[in-house]
Design a protein around this motif. Structure first.
Motif, PDB file in Angstrom:
ATOM      1  N   GLY A 147     -55.563 -43.672  31.960  1.00  0.00           N
ATOM      2  CA  GLY A 147     -55.049 -45.033  32.102  1.00  0.00           C
ATOM      3  C   GLY A 147     -53.588 -45.020  32.498  1.00  0.00           C
ATOM      4  O   GLY A 147     -53.087 -44.039  33.038  1.00  0.00           O
ATOM      5  N   ARG A 148     -52.899 -46.110  32.200  1.00  0.00           N
ATOM      6  CA  ARG A 148     -51.505 -46.267  32.653  1.00  0.00           C
ATOM      7  C   ARG A 148     -50.770 -47.178  31.669  1.00  0.00           C
ATOM      8  O   ARG A 148     -51.316 -48.153  31.181  1.00  0.00           O
ATOM      9  CB  ARG A 148     -51.521 -46.920  34.034  1.00  0.00           C
ATOM     10  N   VAL A 149     -49.513 -46.867  31.418  1.00  0.00           N
ATOM     11  CA  VAL A 149     -48.632 -47.747  30.655  1.00  0.00           C
ATOM     12  C   VAL A 149     -47.738 -48.458  31.661  1.00  0.00           C
ATOM     13  O   VAL A 149     -47.166 -47.821  32.550  1.00  0.00           O
ATOM     14  CB  VAL A 149     -47.769 -46.954  29.653  1.00  0.00           C
ATOM     15  N   ILE A 150     -47.627 -49.772  31.544  1.00  0.00           N
ATOM     16  CA  ILE A 150     -46.806 -50.564  32.454  1.00  0.00           C
ATOM     17  C   ILE A 150     -45.606 -51.082  31.664  1.00  0.00           C
ATOM     18  O   ILE A 150     -45.769 -51.761  30.652  1.00  0.00           O
ATOM     19  CB  ILE A 150     -47.617 -51.727  33.067  1.00  0.00           C
ATOM     20  N   ILE A 151     -44.429 -50.736  32.152  1.00  0.00           N
ATOM     21  CA  ILE A 151     -43.187 -51.051  31.455  1.00  0.00           C
ATOM     22  C   ILE A 151     -42.351 -51.953  32.349  1.00  0.00           C
ATOM     23  O   ILE A 151     -42.096 -51.622  33.511  1.00  0.00           O
ATOM     24  CB  ILE A 151     -42.421 -49.753  31.129  1.00  0.00           C
ATOM     25  N   TYR A 152     -41.941 -53.097  31.814  1.00  0.00           N
ATOM     26  CA  TYR A 152     -41.061 -53.981  32.569  1.00  0.00           C
ATOM     27  C   TYR A 152     -39.630 -53.478  32.474  1.00  0.00           C
ATOM     28  O   TYR A 152     -39.168 -53.076  31.395  1.00  0.00           O
ATOM     29  CB  TYR A 152     -41.140 -55.409  32.048  1.00  0.00           C
ATOM     30  N   VAL A 153     -38.957 -53.492  33.603  1.00  0.00           N
ATOM     31  CA  VAL A 153     -37.555 -53.079  33.683  1.00  0.00           C
ATOM     32  C   VAL A 153     -36.732 -54.215  34.300  1.00  0.00           C
ATOM     33  O   VAL A 153     -37.284 -55.120  34.925  1.00  0.00           O
ATOM     34  CB  VAL A 153     -37.398 -51.768  34.506  1.00  0.00           C
ATOM     35  N   SER A 154     -35.428 -54.125  34.134  1.00  0.00           N
ATOM     36  CA  SER A 154     -34.546 -55.185  34.623  1.00  0.00           C
ATOM     37  C   SER A 154     -34.468 -55.232  36.147  1.00  0.00           C
ATOM     38  O   SER A 154     -34.337 -56.300  36.725  1.00  0.00           O
ATOM     39  CB  SER A 154     -33.143 -55.003  34.047  1.00  0.00           C
ATOM     40  N   ASP A 155     -34.564 -54.068  36.792  1.00  0.00           N
ATOM     41  CA  ASP A 155     -34.444 -53.986  38.247  1.00  0.00           C
ATOM     42  C   ASP A 155     -35.263 -52.788  38.716  1.00  0.00           C
ATOM     43  O   ASP A 155     -34.877 -51.640  38.478  1.00  0.00           O
ATOM     44  CB  ASP A 155     -32.970 -53.830  38.629  1.00  0.00           C
ATOM     45  N   VAL A 156     -36.398 -53.038  39.347  1.00  0.00           N
ATOM     46  CA  VAL A 156     -37.328 -51.971  39.757  1.00  0.00           C
ATOM     47  C   VAL A 156     -36.663 -50.986  40.712  1.00  0.00           C
ATOM     48  O   VAL A 156     -36.779 -49.772  40.551  1.00  0.00           O
ATOM     49  CB  VAL A 156     -38.615 -52.562  40.379  1.00  0.00           C
ATOM     50  N   ASP A 157     -35.959 -51.488  41.703  1.00  0.00           N
ATOM     51  CA  ASP A 157     -35.347 -50.603  42.692  1.00  0.00           C
ATOM     52  C   ASP A 157     -34.242 -49.752  42.075  1.00  0.00           C
ATOM     53  O   ASP A 157     -34.126 -48.557  42.374  1.00  0.00           O
ATOM     54  CB  ASP A 157     -34.840 -51.419  43.879  1.00  0.00           C
ATOM     55  N   ALA A 158     -33.443 -50.339  41.192  1.00  0.00           N
ATOM     56  CA  ALA A 158     -32.391 -49.579  40.512  1.00  0.00           C
ATOM     57  C   ALA A 158     -33.012 -48.531  39.591  1.00  0.00           C
ATOM     58  O   ALA A 158     -32.519 -47.404  39.496  1.00  0.00           O
ATOM     59  CB  ALA A 158     -31.474 -50.511  39.727  1.00  0.00           C
ATOM     60  N   PHE A 159     -34.121 -48.872  38.924  1.00  0.00           N
ATOM     61  CA  PHE A 159     -34.780 -47.916  38.034  1.00  0.00           C
ATOM     62  C   PHE A 159     -35.378 -46.763  38.839  1.00  0.00           C
ATOM     63  O   PHE A 159     -35.324 -45.606  38.419  1.00  0.00           O
ATOM     64  CB  PHE A 159     -35.853 -48.618  37.187  1.00  0.00           C
ATOM     65  N   TYR A 160     -35.919 -47.066  40.013  1.00  0.00           N
ATOM     66  CA  TYR A 160     -36.434 -46.039  40.926  1.00  0.00           C
ATOM     67  C   TYR A 160     -35.301 -45.084  41.327  1.00  0.00           C
ATOM     68  O   TYR A 160     -35.453 -43.860  41.270  1.00  0.00           O
ATOM     69  CB  TYR A 160     -37.039 -46.729  42.151  1.00  0.00           C
ATOM     70  N   ARG A 161     -34.162 -45.635  41.701  1.00  0.00           N
ATOM     71  CA  ARG A 161     -33.012 -44.798  42.079  1.00  0.00           C
ATOM     72  C   ARG A 161     -32.544 -43.957  40.893  1.00  0.00           C
ATOM     73  O   ARG A 161     -32.190 -42.781  41.046  1.00  0.00           O
ATOM     74  CB  ARG A 161     -31.878 -45.661  42.620  1.00  0.00           C
ATOM     75  N   LYS A 162     -32.574 -44.532  39.695  1.00  0.00           N
ATOM     76  CA  LYS A 162     -32.174 -43.810  38.488  1.00  0.00           C
ATOM     77  C   LYS A 162     -33.110 -42.625  38.248  1.00  0.00           C
ATOM     78  O   LYS A 162     -32.650 -41.516  37.950  1.00  0.00           O
ATOM     79  CB  LYS A 162     -32.212 -44.766  37.291  1.00  0.00           C
ATOM     80  N   ALA A 163     -34.415 -42.844  38.374  1.00  0.00           N
ATOM     81  CA  ALA A 163     -35.384 -41.746  38.188  1.00  0.00           C
ATOM     82  C   ALA A 163     -35.095 -40.621  39.176  1.00  0.00           C
ATOM     83  O   ALA A 163     -35.005 -39.446  38.793  1.00  0.00           O
ATOM     84  CB  ALA A 163     -36.809 -42.267  38.353  1.00  0.00           C
ATOM     85  N   ARG A 164     -34.947 -40.965  40.444  1.00  0.00           N
ATOM     86  CA  ARG A 164     -34.695 -39.959  41.487  1.00  0.00           C
ATOM     87  C   ARG A 164     -33.368 -39.239  41.259  1.00  0.00           C
ATOM     88  O   ARG A 164     -33.271 -38.030  41.468  1.00  0.00           O
ATOM     89  CB  ARG A 164     -34.747 -40.602  42.862  1.00  0.00           C
ATOM     90  N   ALA A 165     -32.355 -39.978  40.830  1.00  0.00           N
ATOM     91  CA  ALA A 165     -31.049 -39.365  40.573  1.00  0.00           C
ATOM     92  C   ALA A 165     -31.122 -38.353  39.429  1.00  0.00           C
ATOM     93  O   ALA A 165     -30.301 -37.444  39.347  1.00  0.00           O
ATOM     94  CB  ALA A 165     -30.008 -40.435  40.257  1.00  0.00           C
ATOM     95  N   ASN A 166     -32.118 -38.508  38.551  1.00  0.00           N
ATOM     96  CA  ASN A 166     -32.307 -37.598  37.429  1.00  0.00           C
ATOM     97  C   ASN A 166     -33.381 -36.548  37.706  1.00  0.00           C
ATOM     98  O   ASN A 166     -33.899 -35.917  36.787  1.00  0.00           O
ATOM     99  CB  ASN A 166     -32.629 -38.385  36.160  1.00  0.00           C
ATOM    100  N   GLY A 167     -33.724 -36.354  38.987  1.00  0.00           N
ATOM    101  CA  GLY A 167     -34.657 -35.304  39.371  1.00  0.00           C
ATOM    102  C   GLY A 167     -36.123 -35.634  39.161  1.00  0.00           C
ATOM    103  O   GLY A 167     -36.971 -34.749  39.201  1.00  0.00           O
ATOM    104  N   ILE A 168     -36.447 -36.899  38.957  1.00  0.00           N
ATOM    105  CA  ILE A 168     -37.832 -37.325  38.759  1.00  0.00           C
ATOM    106  C   ILE A 168     -38.316 -37.944  40.060  1.00  0.00           C
ATOM    107  O   ILE A 168     -37.680 -38.861  40.586  1.00  0.00           O
ATOM    108  CB  ILE A 168     -37.944 -38.334  37.598  1.00  0.00           C
TER     109      ILE A 168
END
Length: 129
Positions: A76-97
Motif C-alpha cells: 500500500g501507500r502512506v499519503i502525507i500532506y506537506v506545505s509545498d509539494v515542489d519544495a518538499f521534492y527539492r528537499k528530498a533530492r537535496a538530501n540524496g533521496i
C-alpha cells in the motif's frame, strides 16, 4: 525552523502538515468494501464495483486499491500532506533521496510525488489543489 544539527536551507518552507491517507491493496474489492462498511466507514469515492475506493476517517482517508494480478506484492501507500509539494521534492533530492517522479497534478485534485523508503514502503507527498 533550523536545527543545530542541520544548517538552514531554502527548503525550510517544506513542512509535513498531516497524514492524508493510507492506501491498502486488495484482491477482492467487494469483500473489502463490505468489511469496512460493516465497521461504519463512510465511502466518499468508488465502491464495491470500482478499482479504487476511499473511505472518510475524520479529516483523513483509508483508500483501497484493487490488485488483480498474482499475489499482492505491494502493501500500500502512506499519503502525507506537506506545505509545498515542489519544495518538499527539492528537499528530498537535496538530501540524496530520489523520488519516483517529479511532482504532478492528479485528476483527484492533488499535487503529489512518490518515493520509496529504505524498507520499500511507498510514501506519497501531496497537497490539495
Amino acid at each position: 525552523m533550523t536545527s543545530p544539527l542541520m544548517p538552514p536551507s531554502d527548503h525550510d518552507d517544506a513542512r509535513v502538515e498531516s497524514l492524508s491517507a493510507i492506501t491498502l491493496a486488495t484482491h477482492d474489492m467487494p469483500r473489502a468494501v463490505r468489511f469496512y462498511e460493516a465497521l461504519g466507514f463512510r465511502i466518499v469515492h468508488g465502491g464495491a464495483n470500482e478499482a479504487f475506493t476511499s473511505f472518510a476517517l475524520g479529516t483523513s482517508f483509508l483508500n483501497i486499491t484493487s490488485e488483480t494480478h498474482g499475489p499482492i506484492q505491494w502493501w500500500g501507500r502512506v499519503i502525507i500532506y506537506v506545505s509545498d509539494v515542489d519544495a518538499f521534492y527539492r528537499k528530498a533530492r537535496a538530501n540524496g533521496i530520489e523520488p519516483q517522479f517529479a511532482p504532478r497534478d492528479a485528476p483527484w485534485n492533488e499535487r503529489y510525488f512518490h518515493l520509496t523508503d529504505p524498507d520499500g514502503h511507498e510514501l506519497s507527498f501531496a497537497r490539495p489543489l
